[in-house]
Every structure is written in structure tokens, then in C-alpha cells.
Design a protein around this motif. Structure first.
Motif, PDB file in Angstrom:
ATOM      1  N   THR A   4     -94.346 -26.288  15.399  1.00 52.18           N
ATOM      2  CA  THR A   4     -92.937 -26.486  15.749  1.00 52.18           C
ATOM      3  C   THR A   4     -92.245 -25.145  15.968  1.00 52.18           C
ATOM      4  O   THR A   4     -91.437 -24.970  16.885  1.00 52.18           O
ATOM      5  N   SER A  28     -90.698 -27.717  19.088  1.00 55.30           N
ATOM      6  CA  SER A  28     -90.519 -29.155  18.896  1.00 55.30           C
ATOM      7  C   SER A  28     -91.665 -29.785  18.116  1.00 55.30           C
ATOM      8  O   SER A  28     -92.840 -29.446  18.304  1.00 55.30           O
ATOM      9  N   TRP A  31     -92.623 -32.670  18.582  1.00 52.68           N
ATOM     10  CA  TRP A  31     -93.380 -33.562  19.478  1.00 52.68           C
ATOM     11  C   TRP A  31     -94.736 -32.976  19.842  1.00 52.68           C
ATOM     12  O   TRP A  31     -95.682 -33.698  20.102  1.00 52.68           O
ATOM     13  N   PRO A  85     -86.837 -33.438  15.373  1.00 55.05           N
ATOM     14  CA  PRO A  85     -86.718 -33.316  16.830  1.00 55.05           C
ATOM     15  C   PRO A  85     -85.309 -33.682  17.289  1.00 55.05           C
ATOM     16  O   PRO A  85     -84.707 -34.622  16.760  1.00 55.05           O
ATOM     17  N   ALA A  86     -84.811 -32.931  18.278  1.00 57.37           N
ATOM     18  CA  ALA A  86     -83.421 -33.110  18.714  1.00 57.37           C
ATOM     19  C   ALA A  86     -83.148 -34.558  19.122  1.00 57.37           C
ATOM     20  O   ALA A  86     -82.083 -35.110  18.833  1.00 57.37           O
ATOM     21  N   TYR A  95     -84.775 -40.325  12.392  1.00 56.96           N
ATOM     22  CA  TYR A  95     -86.132 -39.808  12.213  1.00 56.96           C
ATOM     23  C   TYR A  95     -86.904 -40.608  11.168  1.00 56.96           C
ATOM     24  O   TYR A  95     -88.107 -40.832  11.302  1.00 56.96           O
TER      25      TYR A  95
END
Lengths: 241, 299
Positions: free
Chosen positions: B54, B59, B61, B123-124, B141
Motif C-alpha cells: 500500500t 492503494s 487494492w 482505500p479511498a 470498509y
């Protein structure tokens, strides 16, 4: 060079197997030829199951060799020996209790080493209609007789060259026994070589081409069923009948 | 009321994360016969991996798929070069080698990342709360973690219970010698089970990283509570582990949230203490009366 067509399917030479310090097999040499039915007899504790376990690679012999279809398989892993087309139904059957009947059968389904696909799920269910009714049942929900049918059916699903049955009729009701014996004959007629361990002298001598009697880890008799029946002294001394 | 709903969801999410860890633990024990004490360290590795990836990519993801892939590779390598040689050894040897792995993994973590606490950003796209009732909303989340765990659990249970490979895995857990006799190559089963079990623990670490932050020895507590799940679920039973993990997640979360309300009087203090160790009390009761586990079938 022996061609794979005529080589014995199983040939043991001078096998010596120990459990710790106990000397169980004392120089056992046997041969199982293609298509042959060999009866392996003897009282309890004479080494019959140890001989099978040594052939299957489940126990390492201290000396001697095991050849399968002409290939030396003495130190091979059990699953590789089984993959040579040897199907072993152990005493106690080895049914997976947590698997369904269908899973128990499917798990060993494959083409034979010669590519044969004779034995399929439909054929096994035709052979044992009782299993067809119980496909969704777990292995531990079956009666002893049904478990034995399942064990034999599972062994045949791998399209073997050799079927090894260890005490397949022991402890079963007479009607179920008859059904097992009928199956053994059918397997023989299908051309599968069979190594048959059983205590029922009348049935073994009726089905087998040859009989071997083990006494204290040695071959005490080897010959035709006729020769065995002609010698009541052997029957009495080694089998207690 | 909304507080209770929040604790319920927390318990569910915690239980599902526990399942990802405990399912690998129970599978590896059931099929390979090895009690992998380093299983908690794999969770730790997953969390640190998520932190590093990250940080590098910006991120989570990217971190989650990397975690799954890395977990499969780490598991496969561990099985091939180490665990394979310990299946036939005594339990003491197995325990010692997996304990050594804990020390090695923690030392490596210390060398690579250091001993500080780190947080991993959510994550945004999921950095908001979903309103449930008028006065109560719940972090998106956390819903994502619940959903991801449910998907993984469904995939795992389908694989174990419904496929041919799954049947071989169950067979190997029950009668390993018979699997050999049938001519099935058990080594392939061992490799697969170890790789999948490891990947699940590493993935759980990655999912948990934004929730718990990342810190040294973070796997230890998870290992112990996962053993409670394995015992209650029945050794070797994946579906048993699923129900046990949910049960433990809920009991532990609710017990810790509401047990303290009783503290104050003598009896209240005892209730509060029992509530915070409720899962261990449950484990003792299960061991006494149903040693095969609440959901296990094998004796």
C-alpha cells in the motif's frame, strides 16, 4: 527381456519382511499371472496381510523383490504401485466415512494402465444396485455388506489389472457373501487377475486357479485346488478343516 | 440498540476473519497432521505485506491480490522445502520447527520493517460510512471485509465439499493410507492444502491491516483464538470451523463489549471477568463434553 504381455502381473522373490524385530515373511516367492485367480490361505497371523502390504509398498521388505508387470517396484511408493493397475481392498474395507457413496466411488475413477475404461459408475451401480439407492449417503451410514460392495466397486473404478481382496466375505450375512462371491466370479470372467485371501475353503477352491498356503511366513503349499482337496492332511494341518 | 447492532456486525466481521485463519489451520492439521504454530505469523506477514504494498502503490487494492499470490507461493515453498520432511516426524519435532518459524518470521519482519506500529489507510473508495438507522452508520470498509470473507469462505467450502479434489482432501484427512492404496498422489494434495491454507492466513492479514494497524507479534493473539475455533469446530473440519469462528467472533466481541457493564459489585466483577474469557470457558466445556468439537463428526 520379458514382454509386458506375458510377464507375471505380480512376482515376489524371496521376500523377508519384519515388524520391528518380528520376522513375519521368511522368503516368500509367489507369482500372479495375467487373468489368473490365486487363492492365498492360511490361519491368522501367518503373514497373508503382511505379504499384500509388502507387495503394495505399504511395508518395506528387508530383502527380496516385488515386480509388477515385469517392473521392479520393490522400493516404490504405494500410490505408484497402485497406479500400475493394482487395486487392493483391505480387510476392514477402508471406506471413507465422511465421503458420500458417490464420492467414494468417484475418487478412484480413472482409465486403466492399458487405457481400458470398462468399469464406470453406471456399470458399478448395475453390479451393486443397492449402492445406487444410497449414492448420497455417507460411507458410515452403510451396512457392512454395503460397505464391502462399495469397497470392491471403488477398487474396480480404477480399471485395474489386479484385484486384491483381503477377507472380503468375513463377518457378512450368507446372502451378502453369495453376492460378493458372484462378483468375484464376474471379475475373474472379465479377465482381471485376482489375489484372494479368504478362509472359506470351499469357495476359494471353487474359484481359484491355484492356491498358496502360508504358514509362519513361508509358502507351505502351492498347487491346484484339486491337489489341495485331494490331500486332507494339508487342509487339516494348515487350515484346521 | 444501534450500539448492539454495531457490536453484532463487529463480531460477525471478526468471526469471518478468524475463519480465514482457522480454516487453514484446521485443514493443515487435518490433512498433514501438523500443528502449524507459525500460522499466526502468516497473518502477520499478510498485514505487513499489505502495509508495504500500500505504501509503494498508494492503494490496498494492489495489496490484496499480491497477498493472495504471495501467500500461495510462500505456502508452496514452505511445504516443498520444509514441511514435507516433517510429516512422519514426532509432534515435538513438528512443534519445534513451526515455533522456530515464528522466531524467524518475526526477526525478518524486524529487519525489513522495524518494530514500529504502522497504520494502513482504508482505500479511498471505501472511506465512508453507510447509514443503517437514523443515528447509526457503519464503516463501508468493514462491510467490504465481511463480504470478501464470505466470498472466500463460500469458495473454500464449495471446493472442499463439492469438488473431486475436495473429496480427496477429506479422504486424506480421514484415512491417508487408503488414499495411497487407491493410487492417488497425496503429495499433490499436501502441496495444495498448505498453499491454500497459507494464502488464506496471508489474505486475512491484508484485510485486517486497515482495521487493526500493523505491529510486531500481531499474529500471536490470532493464532491462539484460531486454535479455540479449531477445537470447537472439530479438528480438520472446515465447515465446523466456519460455524465455530462465527460463534467465537460474536461471543468474544459481545462479551468484551457488555461484560464490563456488570463490573462494580463482587458478583458483577466475576461476571465481567467471565464475559471477557467466555470463549476459553466455552472451549473447556467443549473439550470436556464434546472432545471431537461441536461440529466435528470424527471421534
Amino acid at each position: 527381456m520379458i514382454s509386458s504381455q506375458t510377464a507375471p502381473l505380480i512376482e515376489t522373490k524371496n521376500l523377508h519382511t519384519y515388524y520391528d524385530d518380528s520376522h513375519i515373511l521368511r522368503g516368500v516367492s509367489i507369482v500372479l499371472k495375467p487373468g489368473e485367480t490365486l487363492g492365498l490361505m492360511g490361519r491368522n497371523g501367518m503373514g497373508k496381510t503382511t505379504l499384500i502390504r509388502t507387495i503394495m509398498g505399504l511395508v518395506r521388505p528387508r530383502s527380496g523383490t516385488v515386480h509388477v508387470g515385469g517392473r521392479d517396484m520393490t522400493r516404490e511408493a504405494a500410490f505408484r504401485i497402485a497406479q500400475q493397475g493394482i487395486s487392493y481392498v483391505p480387510e476392514g474395507r477402508g471406506i471413507f466415512a465422511s465421503l458420500s457413496v458417490r464420492e467414494n466411488l468417484a475418487i478412484s475413477g480413472r482409465a486403466g494402465i492399458d487405457g481400458a475404461t470398462t468399469w464406470t459408475l453406471p456399470l458399478i451401480l448395475e453390479l451393486f444396485p443397492r449402492l445406487a439407492e444410497r449414492l448420497a449417503n455417507r460411507g458410515d451410514q452403510l451396512s457392512g455388506g454395503e460397505q464391502q460392495m462399495l469397497a470392491i466397486g471403488r477398487a474396480l473404478m480404477s480399471n485395474p489389472r489386479v484385484l486384491i481382496l483381503d477377507e472380503a466375505t468375513e463377518g457378512l450375512a450368507p446372502l451378502i457373501r453369495d453376492e460378493i462371491w458372484k462378483t468375484v466370479r464376474l471379475v475373474r470372467d472379465a479377465g482381471i487377475a485376482t489375489l484372494l485371501v479368504d478362509k472359506t475353503v470351499s469357495e476359494v477352491t471353487a474359484i481359484a486357479d491355484r492356491v498358496v498356503i502360508l504358514v509362519k511366513g513361508e509358502v507351505a503349499f502351492e498347487g491346484s485346488p484339486a491337489a489341495l482337496k485331494a490331500d486332507p492332511a494339508i487342509l487339516h494341518r494348515h487350515l484346521g478343516v | 440498540m444501534s450500539g448492539f447492532l454495531s457490536q453484532l456486525l463487529n463480531g460477525l466481521q471478526y468471526g469471518l476473519l478468524l475463519f480465514l485463519i482457522a480454516s487453514g489451520l484446521t485443514l493443515i492439521f487435518g490433512v498433514l497432521g501438523i500443528i502449524n504454530l507459525a500460522h499466526g505469523s502468516l497473518f502477520m506477514i499478510g498485514a505487513y505485506l499489505a502495509f508495504l504494498v500500500t505504501k509503494a502503490t498508494g492503494s490496498l487494492w494492489f495489496a490484496l491480490p499480491v497477498g493472495i499470490g504471495a501467500g500461495l507461493v510462500i505456502g508452496a515453498v514452505l511445504e516443498r522445502v520444509l514441511f514435507r520432511y516433517f510429516y512422519d516426524r514426532e509432534h515435538l519435532d513438528q512443534v519445534l520447527v513451526t515455533f522456530a518459524l515464528i522466531l524467524i518470521f518475526e526477526e525478518m519482519r524486524s529487519l525489513v520493517v522495524g518494530n514500529d506500529f504502522y497504520s494502513v489507510p482504508v482505500p479511498a473508495a471505501l472511506d465512508f460510512s453507510i447509514p443503517i438507522t437514523a443515528g447509526f452508520s457503519y464503516a463501508a470498509y468493514r462491510f467490504f471485509v465481511i463480504g470478501a470473507c464470505l466470498v472466500l469462505a463460500a469458495a473454500l467450502i464449495t471446493w472442499i465439499e463439492r469438488t473431486n479434489m475436495g473429496a480427496v482432501i477429506r479422504a486424506a484427512a480421514e484415512k491417508p493410507e487408503m488414499v495411497d492404496i487407491l493410487g492417488l498422489d497425496a503429495r499433490r494434495v499436501h502441496l495444495t492444502v498448505f498453499a491454500v491454507g497459507t494464502a488464506l492466513a496471508v489474505t486475512a492479514g491484508g484485510l485486517a491491516a486497515p482495521l487493526t494497524s500493523v505491529y510486531p507479534n500481531m499474529g500471536d493473539g490470532m493464532l491462539i483464538i484460531s486454535f479455540v475455533v479449531v477445537v470447537i469446530g472439530g479438528l480438520g473440519s472446515v465447515s465446523g470451523a466456519f460455524f465455530a469462528a462465527l460463534l467465537i467472533g460474536l461471543i468474544d466481541t459481545l462479551g468484551k463489549a457488555y461484560g464490563q457493564a456488570f463490573a462494580g459489585s463482587g458478583l458483577g466483577n466475576i461476571i465481567a471477568a467471565c464475559a471477557s474469557m467466555a470463549v476459553y470457558i466455552l472451549m473447556v466445556i467443549v473439550l470436556l463434553f464434546r472432545p471431537a468439537g461441536l461440529f466435528g463428526r470424527r471421534a
